[in-house]
Write a protein that holds these residues in place. Structure first.
Motif, PDB file in Angstrom:
ATOM      1  N   UNK A 145       0.831  -1.211   0.000  1.00  0.00           N
ATOM      2  CA  UNK A 145       0.000   0.000   0.000  1.00  0.00           C
ATOM      3  C   UNK A 145       0.868   1.265   0.000  1.00  0.00           C
ATOM      4  N   UNK A 146       2.071   1.110   0.529  1.00  0.00           N
ATOM      5  CA  UNK A 146       2.977   2.264   0.561  1.00  0.00           C
ATOM      6  C   UNK A 146       3.464   2.633  -0.847  1.00  0.00           C
ATOM      7  N   UNK A 147       3.229   1.720  -1.790  1.00  0.00           N
ATOM      8  CA  UNK A 147       3.628   2.035  -3.172  1.00  0.00           C
ATOM      9  C   UNK A 147       2.619   2.949  -3.863  1.00  0.00           C
ATOM     10  N   UNK A 148       1.434   3.075  -3.250  1.00  0.00           N
ATOM     11  CA  UNK A 148       0.388   3.871  -3.914  1.00  0.00           C
ATOM     12  C   UNK A 148       0.416   5.293  -3.364  1.00  0.00           C
ATOM     13  N   UNK A 149       0.482   6.232  -4.284  1.00  0.00           N
ATOM     14  CA  UNK A 149       0.561   7.639  -3.868  1.00  0.00           C
ATOM     15  C   UNK A 149      -0.740   8.348  -4.240  1.00  0.00           C
ATOM     16  N   UNK A 150      -1.304   9.055  -3.284  1.00  0.00           N
ATOM     17  CA  UNK A 150      -2.517   9.816  -3.577  1.00  0.00           C
ATOM     18  C   UNK A 150      -2.128  11.015  -4.455  1.00  0.00           C
ATOM     19  N   UNK A 151      -2.710  11.122  -5.671  1.00  0.00           N
ATOM     20  CA  UNK A 151      -2.239  12.142  -6.601  1.00  0.00           C
ATOM     21  C   UNK A 151      -2.378  13.572  -6.075  1.00  0.00           C
ATOM     22  N   UNK A 152      -3.340  13.804  -5.192  1.00  0.00           N
ATOM     23  CA  UNK A 152      -3.525  15.181  -4.755  1.00  0.00           C
ATOM     24  C   UNK A 152      -2.612  15.541  -3.570  1.00  0.00           C
ATOM     25  N   UNK A 153      -2.620  14.667  -2.572  1.00  0.00           N
ATOM     26  CA  UNK A 153      -1.805  14.983  -1.381  1.00  0.00           C
ATOM     27  C   UNK A 153      -0.337  14.609  -1.612  1.00  0.00           C
ATOM     28  N   UNK A 154      -0.112  13.809  -2.631  1.00  0.00           N
ATOM     29  CA  UNK A 154       1.233  13.335  -2.980  1.00  0.00           C
ATOM     30  C   UNK A 154       1.887  12.544  -1.845  1.00  0.00           C
ATOM     31  N   UNK A 155       1.045  12.002  -0.985  1.00  0.00           N
ATOM     32  CA  UNK A 155       1.571  11.129   0.071  1.00  0.00           C
ATOM     33  C   UNK A 155       1.193   9.700  -0.258  1.00  0.00           C
ATOM     34  N   UNK A 156       2.035   8.756   0.161  1.00  0.00           N
ATOM     35  CA  UNK A 156       1.600   7.378  -0.047  1.00  0.00           C
ATOM     36  C   UNK A 156       0.585   7.012   1.036  1.00  0.00           C
ATOM     37  N   UNK A 157      -0.184   5.946   0.766  1.00  0.00           N
ATOM     38  CA  UNK A 157      -1.334   5.636   1.630  1.00  0.00           C
ATOM     39  C   UNK A 157      -0.909   5.399   3.075  1.00  0.00           C
ATOM     40  N   UNK A 158       0.250   4.806   3.271  1.00  0.00           N
ATOM     41  CA  UNK A 158       0.693   4.483   4.635  1.00  0.00           C
ATOM     42  C   UNK A 158       1.200   5.751   5.333  1.00  0.00           C
ATOM     43  N   UNK A 159       2.085   6.459   4.656  1.00  0.00           N
ATOM     44  CA  UNK A 159       2.640   7.669   5.270  1.00  0.00           C
ATOM     45  C   UNK A 159       1.549   8.697   5.542  1.00  0.00           C
ATOM     46  N   UNK A 160       0.545   8.723   4.669  1.00  0.00           N
ATOM     47  CA  UNK A 160      -0.535   9.694   4.821  1.00  0.00           C
ATOM     48  C   UNK A 160      -1.586   9.259   5.841  1.00  0.00           C
ATOM     49  N   UNK A 161      -1.357   8.128   6.486  1.00  0.00           N
ATOM     50  CA  UNK A 161      -2.295   7.647   7.512  1.00  0.00           C
ATOM     51  C   UNK A 161      -3.642   7.243   6.931  1.00  0.00           C
ATOM     52  N   UNK A 162      -3.652   6.844   5.669  1.00  0.00           N
ATOM     53  CA  UNK A 162      -4.938   6.524   5.034  1.00  0.00           C
ATOM     54  C   UNK A 162      -5.348   5.058   5.204  1.00  0.00           C
ATOM     55  N   UNK A 163      -4.404   4.224   5.662  1.00  0.00           N
ATOM     56  CA  UNK A 163      -4.758   2.807   5.850  1.00  0.00           C
ATOM     57  C   UNK A 163      -5.388   2.659   7.227  1.00  0.00           C
ATOM     58  N   UNK A 164      -6.702   2.405   7.233  1.00  0.00           N
ATOM     59  CA  UNK A 164      -7.402   2.357   8.524  1.00  0.00           C
ATOM     60  C   UNK A 164      -7.379   0.962   9.117  1.00  0.00           C
ATOM     61  N   UNK A 165      -7.495  -0.048   8.258  1.00  0.00           N
ATOM     62  CA  UNK A 165      -7.601  -1.407   8.802  1.00  0.00           C
ATOM     63  C   UNK A 165      -7.100  -2.437   7.790  1.00  0.00           C
ATOM     64  N   UNK A 166      -6.412  -3.435   8.314  1.00  0.00           N
ATOM     65  CA  UNK A 166      -6.041  -4.583   7.466  1.00  0.00           C
ATOM     66  C   UNK A 166      -6.437  -5.834   8.236  1.00  0.00           C
ATOM     67  N   UNK A 167      -7.321  -6.630   7.643  1.00  0.00           N
ATOM     68  CA  UNK A 167      -7.668  -7.910   8.264  1.00  0.00           C
ATOM     69  C   UNK A 167      -7.325  -8.976   7.228  1.00  0.00           C
ATOM     70  N   UNK A 168      -6.334  -9.796   7.524  1.00  0.00           N
ATOM     71  CA  UNK A 168      -5.858 -10.703   6.481  1.00  0.00           C
ATOM     72  C   UNK A 168      -5.567 -12.092   7.010  1.00  0.00           C
ATOM     73  N   UNK A 169      -6.007 -13.094   6.242  1.00  0.00           N
ATOM     74  CA  UNK A 169      -5.496 -14.447   6.439  1.00  0.00           C
ATOM     75  C   UNK A 169      -5.262 -15.020   5.043  1.00  0.00           C
ATOM     76  N   UNK A 170      -4.985 -16.301   4.956  1.00  0.00           N
ATOM     77  CA  UNK A 170      -4.619 -16.844   3.645  1.00  0.00           C
ATOM     78  C   UNK A 170      -5.764 -16.817   2.646  1.00  0.00           C
TER      79      UNK A 170
END
Ligand code: ADP
Length: 350
Positions: free
Chosen positions: A9-34
């Motif tokens: 997700x850190x590879x994706x940059x928001x075109x307007x804020x020019x921040x990546x999703x992680x640095x910009x605090x945009x990732x609210x939740x990750x729930x993951x299993x296989x």
């Protein structure tokens, strides 16, 4: 695994804020299993023009990295949503808009639609509650996986306030918390109405943009009582293709349009409108007949808000206590379109 997903997700940059999703605090939740990966991304703006692009990018990156998993990325937008104005200070005064979800008959998917619409509104950044007033078959506790919730009362300013359940950011109060399935017969009529009144006025809803009310099916005294207590801003009628032209649905619409009731009908939702096999997504099979709701809507001056297909995950979501709009992007899209129409209507006309 969460860490790896974050890296993607850190590879994706928001075109307007020019921040990546992680640095910009945009990732609210990750729930993951296989098997399943659910990611929630929160964007500050409502109707962010880059929302779809970001969602697609994120899903593609995760799917490529985890081809065996079902991937769902939910975009929540919020913070600056044009929120409806709250009413004057009363016990339900923190609730800006009340929307009733009604149906002519049971079993058409009224409760399922209520639950998924609530999730779609939540995803749009609104604060949402559900009042499950379906005394004949209260199913919201099951839909949100809170059947065992025991509502507590707190004393505030000389009144008892009941604390609602909370699941997936949605405040939920149900007549089902107070009755056993076997009590249903006993509860019909006056007793149920009194209990509902209490739930309406004593629940500690806090501030809500929308309260969705899951009404009992049909039209009767109980509906009039609820309508009288709740100050409903708009009604949504749910029907299946088979039921749409029959008297029940017409009566449902007429109930709200009656001059003594006078509640705007935001429209009809045709549920289980057609079937699309997953492997042939372009094919639509109108198993129960086609175009009935559209015809009815046109003839009666009612808006057709949308047609929801029969989708297995919708049924499974209801059974598993997790509405499908929160976990299946195909379902989310269907409900999001309808929710947007309802918001537009309610904010404009009421
Ligand atoms: P109602 O509230 O009108 O009595 P429910 O919401 O309980 O109806 O739905 C009846 C059944 O139909 C439930 O098992 C539900 O999971 C299923 N269902 C509703 N809508 C759909 C849909 N679009 N696709 C698949 N199953 C659905």
């Amino acid at each position: 695994m969460d860490k790896e997903i974050k890296k993607l997700l850190a590879q994706i940059v928001h075109p307007e804020t020019e921040q990546n999703l992680v640095a910009g605090g945009m990732v609210e939740q990750i729930v993951a299993d296989n098997e399943k990966i659910n990611v929630v991304i929160r964007l500050a703006k409502t109707r962010d023009p880059f929302a779809v692009k970001i969602k697609n990018q994120a899903e593609e990156l995760i799917r490529t990295a985890y081809p065996q998993a079902t991937v769902m990325v939910t975009i929540k937008e919020g913070g600056t949503a044009p929120r409806p104005e709250p009413k004057q200070k009363t016990t339900t005064g923190g609730i800006a808009k009340v929307i009733a979800v009604a149906s002519g008959k049971g079993g058409v998917g009224k409760s399922t639609v209520t639950a998924n619409l609530a999730i779609a509104l939540r995803n749009m950044g609104f604060r949402v509650g559900i009042l499950d007033a379906d005394i004949y078959g209260p199913s919201q506790p099951k839909m949100f996986g809170v059947e065992d919730y025991l509502p507590e009362a707190v004393r505030e300013e000389d009144t008892d306030r009941i604390i609602p359940a909370e699941s997936m950011d949605i405040k939920l109060m149900s007549i089902g918390f107070f009755i056993q399935p076997t009590d249903a017969l006993l509860w019909r009529g006056a007793m149920a109405v009194n209990a509902l009144k209490q739930l309406i006025h004593q629940t500690k809803w806090g501030t809500l943009d929308f309260l969705l009310t899951d009404l009992p099916p049909g039209t009767g005294d109980i509906h009039l009582s609820i309508i009288g207590e709740l100050k409903i801003d708009a009604a949504v009628i749910v029907s299946t293709p088979q039921q749409v032209a029959v008297a029940d649905v017409i009566r449902g619409v007429e109930l709200f349009r009656n001059e003594n009731v006078n509640i705007p009908v935001a429209g009809i939702i045709e549920n289980m409108a057609y079937f699309t096999p997953e492997e042939l997504p372009e094919n639509r099979y109108y198993i129960f007949g086609k175009g009935g709701a559209r015809r009815y809507a046109e003839e009666n001056g009612v808006n057709l808000l949308g047609e929801i297909p029969i989708i297995q995950s919708i049924m499974e979501g209801s059974d598993e206590g997790s509405p499908a709009a929160g976990i299946d992007s195909r379902v989310e899209k269907e409900y999001r379109q309808i929710a947007e129409k309802i918001v537009e209507k309610v904010l404009k006309s009421c």
